[in-house]
Design an enzyme around this catalytic site. Structure first.
Site, PDB file in Angstrom:
ATOM      1  N   ASP A  14       0.869  -1.182   0.000  1.00 49.02           N
ATOM      2  CA  ASP A  14       0.000   0.000   0.000  1.00 49.02           C
ATOM      3  C   ASP A  14       0.904   1.230   0.000  1.00 49.02           C
ATOM      4  OD1 ASP A  14      -1.605   2.160   0.811  1.00 49.02           O
ATOM      5  OD2 ASP A  14      -2.868   0.879   2.073  1.00 49.02           O
ATOM      6  N   VAL A  38      -5.687   4.947  -5.378  1.00 42.77           N
ATOM      7  CA  VAL A  38      -4.506   5.455  -4.651  1.00 42.77           C
ATOM      8  C   VAL A  38      -4.775   6.860  -4.123  1.00 42.77           C
ATOM      9  CG1 VAL A  38      -2.061   6.038  -4.836  1.00 42.77           C
ATOM     10  CG2 VAL A  38      -2.980   4.272  -6.275  1.00 42.77           C
ATOM     11  N   ASP A  39      -5.381   7.667  -4.958  1.00 45.89           N
ATOM     12  CA  ASP A  39      -5.662   9.060  -4.612  1.00 45.89           C
ATOM     13  C   ASP A  39      -6.496   9.150  -3.332  1.00 45.89           C
ATOM     14  OD1 ASP A  39      -5.597  11.773  -5.070  1.00 45.89           O
ATOM     15  OD2 ASP A  39      -7.134  11.772  -6.643  1.00 45.89           O
ATOM     16  N   GLY A 123      -5.535   1.740 -12.924  1.00 50.29           N
ATOM     17  CA  GLY A 123      -6.805   1.430 -12.256  1.00 50.29           C
ATOM     18  C   GLY A 123      -7.956   2.026 -13.042  1.00 50.29           C
TER      19      GLY A 123
HETATM   20  N1  AR6 Z   1      -1.408   1.588  -2.874  1.00 48.63           N
HETATM   21  C1  AR6 Z   1      -0.822   1.224  -4.036  1.00 48.63           C
HETATM   22  N2  AR6 Z   1      -1.503   0.989  -5.160  1.00 48.63           N
HETATM   23  C2  AR6 Z   1      -2.851   1.138  -5.116  1.00 48.63           C
HETATM   24  C3  AR6 Z   1      -3.542   1.538  -3.951  1.00 48.63           C
HETATM   25  C4  AR6 Z   1      -2.760   1.755  -2.780  1.00 48.63           C
HETATM   26  N3  AR6 Z   1      -3.312   2.135  -1.633  1.00 48.63           N
HETATM   27  N4  AR6 Z   1      -4.880   1.604  -4.230  1.00 48.63           N
HETATM   28  C5  AR6 Z   1      -5.010   1.263  -5.535  1.00 48.63           C
HETATM   29  N5  AR6 Z   1      -3.796   0.972  -6.073  1.00 48.63           N
HETATM   30  P1  AR6 Z   1      -6.001   4.233  -9.559  1.00 48.63           P
HETATM   31  P2  AR6 Z   1      -5.458   5.729 -12.021  1.00 48.63           P
HETATM   32  C6  AR6 Z   1      -3.446   0.587  -7.455  1.00 48.63           C
HETATM   33  O1  AR6 Z   1      -7.385   3.937 -10.009  1.00 48.63           O
HETATM   34  O2  AR6 Z   1      -5.738   4.538 -12.856  1.00 48.63           O
HETATM   35  C7  AR6 Z   1      -8.681   8.211  -8.875  1.00 48.63           C
HETATM   36  O3  AR6 Z   1     -10.037   8.300  -8.573  1.00 48.63           O
HETATM   37  C8  AR6 Z   1      -4.535   0.094  -8.353  1.00 48.63           C
HETATM   38  O4  AR6 Z   1      -4.748  -1.287  -8.157  1.00 48.63           O
HETATM   39  O5  AR6 Z   1      -5.789   4.627  -8.149  1.00 48.63           O
HETATM   40  O6  AR6 Z   1      -4.260   6.578 -12.351  1.00 48.63           O
HETATM   41  C9  AR6 Z   1      -8.061   9.570  -9.211  1.00 48.63           C
HETATM   42  O7  AR6 Z   1      -8.682  10.633  -8.506  1.00 48.63           O
HETATM   43  C10 AR6 Z   1      -3.983   0.406  -9.733  1.00 48.63           C
HETATM   44  O8  AR6 Z   1      -3.096  -0.623 -10.163  1.00 48.63           O
HETATM   45  O9  AR6 Z   1      -5.321   5.411 -10.464  1.00 48.63           O
HETATM   46  C11 AR6 Z   1      -8.297   9.688 -10.688  1.00 48.63           C
HETATM   47  O10 AR6 Z   1      -9.585  10.189 -10.983  1.00 48.63           O
HETATM   48  C12 AR6 Z   1      -3.138   1.656  -9.516  1.00 48.63           C
HETATM   49  O11 AR6 Z   1      -2.991   1.773  -8.106  1.00 48.63           O
HETATM   50  C13 AR6 Z   1      -8.178   8.271 -11.168  1.00 48.63           C
HETATM   51  O12 AR6 Z   1      -8.559   7.444 -10.067  1.00 48.63           O
HETATM   52  C14 AR6 Z   1      -3.734   2.930 -10.064  1.00 48.63           C
HETATM   53  O13 AR6 Z   1      -5.135   2.932  -9.903  1.00 48.63           O
HETATM   54  C15 AR6 Z   1      -6.765   7.918 -11.559  1.00 48.63           C
HETATM   55  O14 AR6 Z   1      -6.750   6.625 -12.105  1.00 48.63           O
END
Ligand code: AR6
Length: 175
Positions: A14, A38-39, A123
């Site tokens: 995480d 992640v955000d 994601g």
């Molecule tokens: N730690 C590490 N990786 C993570 C975590 C965590 N806590 N949570 C999820 N992931 P995403 P994006 C992984 O959707 O595709 C947001 O709403 C996840 O499995 O977080 O760049 C923002 O506000 C995936 O592989 O980011 C934007 O609107 C990766 O992190 C949008 O999503 C990225 O998933 C950005 O989308």
């Protein structure tokens, strides 16, 4: 793995639980107001002060990056990147590479020694993981020999499948 004196780690975990690193990277959206994935996890862990600090730097476009403090997190900095939406923001690979380039540029400018990246865009933004991994490794391979302050880069993958995909891609590239 050590490349040009920089340690590169690939771990399952995480991004909000990397207390030993100076900076973590957020996969944000252009508003920098927080969101899901992640955000959301980073904003929850850092507390409401983060939203004020990041929103003041918005909007940013795909491939761009800005830096804030990390507030309640154990890290010192958060670098917020906006990845490309796959199939929409083009060219995707260049925009994704720019996230890593700009994040590391900010890290260097702020004399940061260690940094963790999530798999930006893979994601909600729909970037296929193996394709993203290829961009990440190619970009890091080009940038790492130029780094001066950054000595550790940790790639943090949320689940085992993502971690295995990264490791398999790395394996195929170094063969
Ligand atoms: N730690 C590490 N990786 C993570 C975590 C965590 N806590 N949570 C999820 N992931 P995403 P994006 C992984 O959707 O595709 C947001 O709403 C996840 O499995 O977080 O760049 C923002 O506000 C995936 O592989 O980011 C934007 O609107 C990766 O992190 C949008 O999503 C990225 O998933 C950005 O989308």
């Amino acid at each position: 793995m050590i490349i040009s004196g920089v340690t590169v780690e690939i771990v399952q975990g995480d991004i909000t639980r990397q207390p030993d690193l100076e900076a973590i990277v957020n996969a944000a959206n252009s508003s920098l107001l927080g969101g899901g994935g992640v955000d959301g996890a980073i904003h929850r862990a850092a507390g409401p002060e983060l939203k004020k600090a990041s929103a003041a730097l918005a909007p940013i476009g795909p491939g761009q990056a800005v830096i804030t403090g990390a507030f309640k997190l154990a890290n010192q900095y958060i670098i917020h990147c906006v990845g490309p939406i796959y199939g929409e923001d083009k060219p995707e690979a260049d925009l994704l590479a720019s996230c890593y380039i700009n994040a590391l540029r900010l890290a260097e400018e702020n004399a940061i020694t260690s940094i963790a990246f999530p798999a930006i865009s893979t994601g909600v933004y729909g970037y296929p993981l193996a394709e993203a991994a290829e961009v990440v490794f190619r970009t890091l391979g080009q940038l790492i020999p130029c780094l001066k302050s950054v000595k550790k880069v940790r790639l943090v993958l949320f689940d085992k499948r993502a971690c295995d995909t990264y490791l398999a891609k790395l394996d195929s590239l170094v063969r």
